[in-house]
Design a protein around this motif. Structure first.
Motif: not given
Length: 636
Positions: A578-581, A591-594, A607-615
């Motif tokens: 959560g802190a990293k996100v 883009y965040m890759l978790i 894949v998590r997109k900025r401002g949108e959340g988990d894809l």
RNA sequence: GCCGAUGUAGCUCAGCUGGCAGAGCAGCUGAUUUGUAAUCAGCAGGUCAUCCGUUCGAAUCGGAUCAUCGGCUCCA
């Protein structure tokens, strides 16, 4: 009793009883309009609502929704503010208090300087005055009577204004005990003002002349609905949130230092953005038939004498000495470009010669006008000089317009165009100016581009077309400019060899599209609020391992992304996901890759997109394909 | 350049009428090994913009300088 007829804006007529006022007309059109009416226009002249109509008058009712209506509304609010100030500080002398594009101001001559606390008290008093619902009374008097009135009131600025009025009759407006010299019209009464706010206080010279006394100016704005004021204040907040000076620091793009006031420092992430921008710019210019040059920053005085900068631009230039000789630091790139042109003999076959330069120029701007990347003392112009035959002018201007249009659209900007004509300190004859101005106008007309004319705002060597782009919260920024120049070729004796083997004078065209790279970056930061589209993002992907044991998997992903030149960072900090996100979101990485145990087993990434959340989870190869497509297409 | 406001830790800010320099975030260290916007604990961090003055004593009061922010184009 006989009736009269008045003609409305749409040509229809309404009947009114004799002696009816504008207000009666508004009520007759619709009760709602009667309620919303601020003032009106009768036969082209703005009038108060109590104006008595005559037969066959052409009328228009003004409400807050029109710009004329807003102006009257703001102007009336400025009178209320002046009344409040006079009630609180009787010693204050009134100067002027007009409506402006975004609200109003009033200038006062007063010994003390207004404090933020004073603003609160003045606002309070204004509310009282509005509650009193005082009517705005129009009083017509002779100039002499007016002079006596303001002499008795010891309003010396009003007397000075009276001196300049040619008409014998002048109008005064009075609400309660407050009287002001004013052309009007005004809202019917102070109670009409529904929502207002005083915004700031600043010094301003009487009549804008620095030789005159410095007055105190209070700015404010008003609306006919509370919700609209709230909207406005929200927009101001939104602009503050997007301020590139703050985002530039938070996102580690650039910094400013006392050691070089007005000279921005670009940090690694800012340079990534800058290089992408410049590379894209180069590609587009190559496609459009431009070559690229680079000219020196310091050049001998003699060059600047010849170009006219010494006479026309000296106040804005920096100077230095080399071996006892005077040199100037270039404020513009053109003289350097001209020296390159003069290096060889040119045939008509070479023209048009389009020579682009990302040129670093220095200009001495007044210390008080510096502002982040928007107003600096050194900046990089995305300049180009086009040398051409006179009959190529039209095509070349159109070519620049097309290129400009393409570049702006890539960033999602719309824009409008302004044409500036001959200024006072211009070089060259009227005929040359007329010819140049006409060429610019014709190109605009042919391209079917609407434009505004700014008389006397051109550069000293030629008229210009300016492009003002509009950002996503509606503010406009002057960026591109096209300037036609018949004068430099003359001064530098430029020529080309025509078909018959004779020397002929080329025409020069100076142009920028982004304007200044630094400033454009500032605009991009504010437009996207720091959340850049993927192709521009300094960091495109943030790799977030669930636990430390997944870091190695992250390093492998990093290698894969690097192979495709995708800009990524691996977050190895010992924190919960959560802190990293949160950190990545604040850094506005698109883009965040978790990845944790589930992903590492099957070569997947979440894949998590900025401002949108988990894809959701997908194969890494698939993610790479998708993001490369987005980068290539410059998706916004 | 001019007018006004502001300047305290990397950032955001507190610090009253003068009496030992403070917090949160960020940073570092350790514990924890975490599943989509803040885990816990400890440590470190300051020429209070700079200089001059008033005072027994100045972040605090006065002056100058520098910088930042807002305005200086809108003309009854």
């Amino acid at each position: 009793m006989t009736d009269i007829k008045v003609i409305l804006l749409d040509g229809s007529k309404i009947e009114l009883s004799k002696g009816a006022t504008l207000f009666d007309a508004a009520c007759k059109i619709s009760p709602r309009l009667g309620k919303e009416a601020i003032a009106g226009i009768v036969n082209g002249a703005k009038k108060d609502l109590d104006y008595v109509l005559e037969d066959d008058d052409h009328i228009e009712i003004l409400t807050f929704s029109s710009s004329d209506g807003k102006e009257i509304y703001h102007h009336s609010t400025s009178h209320i503010m002046a009344q409040a100030v006079k009630e609180l500080f009787p010693e204050a002398k009134l100067a002027i208090g007009p409506a402006i594009k975004d609200g109003f101001y009033y200038d006062f001559d007063i010994e003390r300087s207004f404090t933020p606390e004073d603003m609160v008290i003045i606002e309070q008093k204004m509310k009282e005055i509005i509650e009193r619902d005082l009517p705005f009374k129009k009083i017509e008097v002779n100039k002499e009577e007016a002079k006596k009135i303001f002499k008795d009131k010891e309003e010396k600025y009003k007397l000075e204004l009276l001196e300049d009025i040619q008409d014998e009759k002048v109008t005064l407006y009075q609400q309660g005990d407050f009287m002001d010299l004013c052309r009007g019209p005004h809202v019917p009464s102070t109670g009409k003002i529904k929502a207002f706010k005083l915004l700031s206080v600043a010094g301003a010279y009487w009549r804008g002349n620095e030789k005159n006394k410095m007055l105190q100016r209070i700015y404010g704005i008003s609306f006919d609905k509370k919700s609209e004021l709230e909207n406005y204040l929200r927009l101001v907040e939104e602009a503050k949130r997007r301020d590139h000076r703050k985002l530039g620091r938070d996102l580690e793009l650039f910094s400013m230092h006392d050691e070089g006031v007005g000279f921005p420092f670009f940090h690694p992430k800012g340079m990534v953005l800058r290089n992408i921008l410049e590379n894209y710019w180069r590609e587009e210019h190559q496609k459009s038939g431009y070559t690229e040059v680079k000219t020196p920053i310091i050049l001998n005085k003699s060059l600047w004498m010849k170009s006219g900068h010494w006479d026309h631009y000296k106040e804005n230039m920096y100077f230095t000495k080399i071996d006892e000789e005077d040199y100037a630091i270039k404020p513009m790139n053109c003289p350097g470009g001209i020296l390159i042109y003069k290096c060889s003999l040119h045939s008509y076959r070479e023209l048009p010669l389009r020579m682009a330069e990302l040129g670093l120029v220095h200009r001495h701007e007044l210390s008080g006008v510096l502002h982040g990347l928007f107003r600096v003392r050194c900046f990089t112009q995305d300049d180009a000089h086009i040398f051409m035959t006179p009959d190529q002018i039209g095509e070349e201007i159109k070519g620049v317009i097309d290129l400009t249009d393409r570049l702006y659209k890539t960033f999602g900007f719309s824009y409008h165009v302004e044409l500036s004509t001959k200024p006072e300190n211009a070089m060259g004859s009227d005929e040359i100016w007329e010819k140049a101005t006409k060429s610019l106008e014709e190109a605009l007309i042919e391209k079917e581009i609407k434009y505004i004319v700014n008389e006397g705002e051109g550069a000293f060597y030629g008229p210009k077309i300016d492009f003002h782009l509009k950002d996503c919260i509606g503010r406009s920024w002057q960026c591109g400019t096209i300037q036609l120049d018949f004068i430099m070729p003359e001064k530098f004796d430029l020529f080309y060899i025509n078909k018959t083997g004779d020397k002929e004078r080329p025409v020069m065209l100076h142009r920028t599209i982004l304007g200044s790279i630094e400033r454009f970056i500032g605009i991009l930061i504010e437009n996207y609020a720091g959340a850049f589209p993927v192709w521009l993002s300094p960091v495109q992907v943030k790799l977030l391992p669930i636990a430390d044991r997944h870091i190695d998997y992250g390093k492998n992903i990093m290698k894969e992304l690097k192979k495709h030149s995708i800009r990524a960072e691996l977050d190895e900090i010992n924190e919960k996901i959560g802190a990293k996100v949160r950190k990545a979101e604040l850094e506005k990485v698109p883009y965040m890759l978790i990845f944790g145990d589930k992903e590492t087993e099957e070569d997947l990434v979440s894949v998590r997109k900025r401002g949108e959340g988990d894809l959701g989870k997908i194969k890494l190869t698939r993610f790479i394909e998708d993001i490369l497509k987005e980068i290539k297409e410059k998706t916004l």
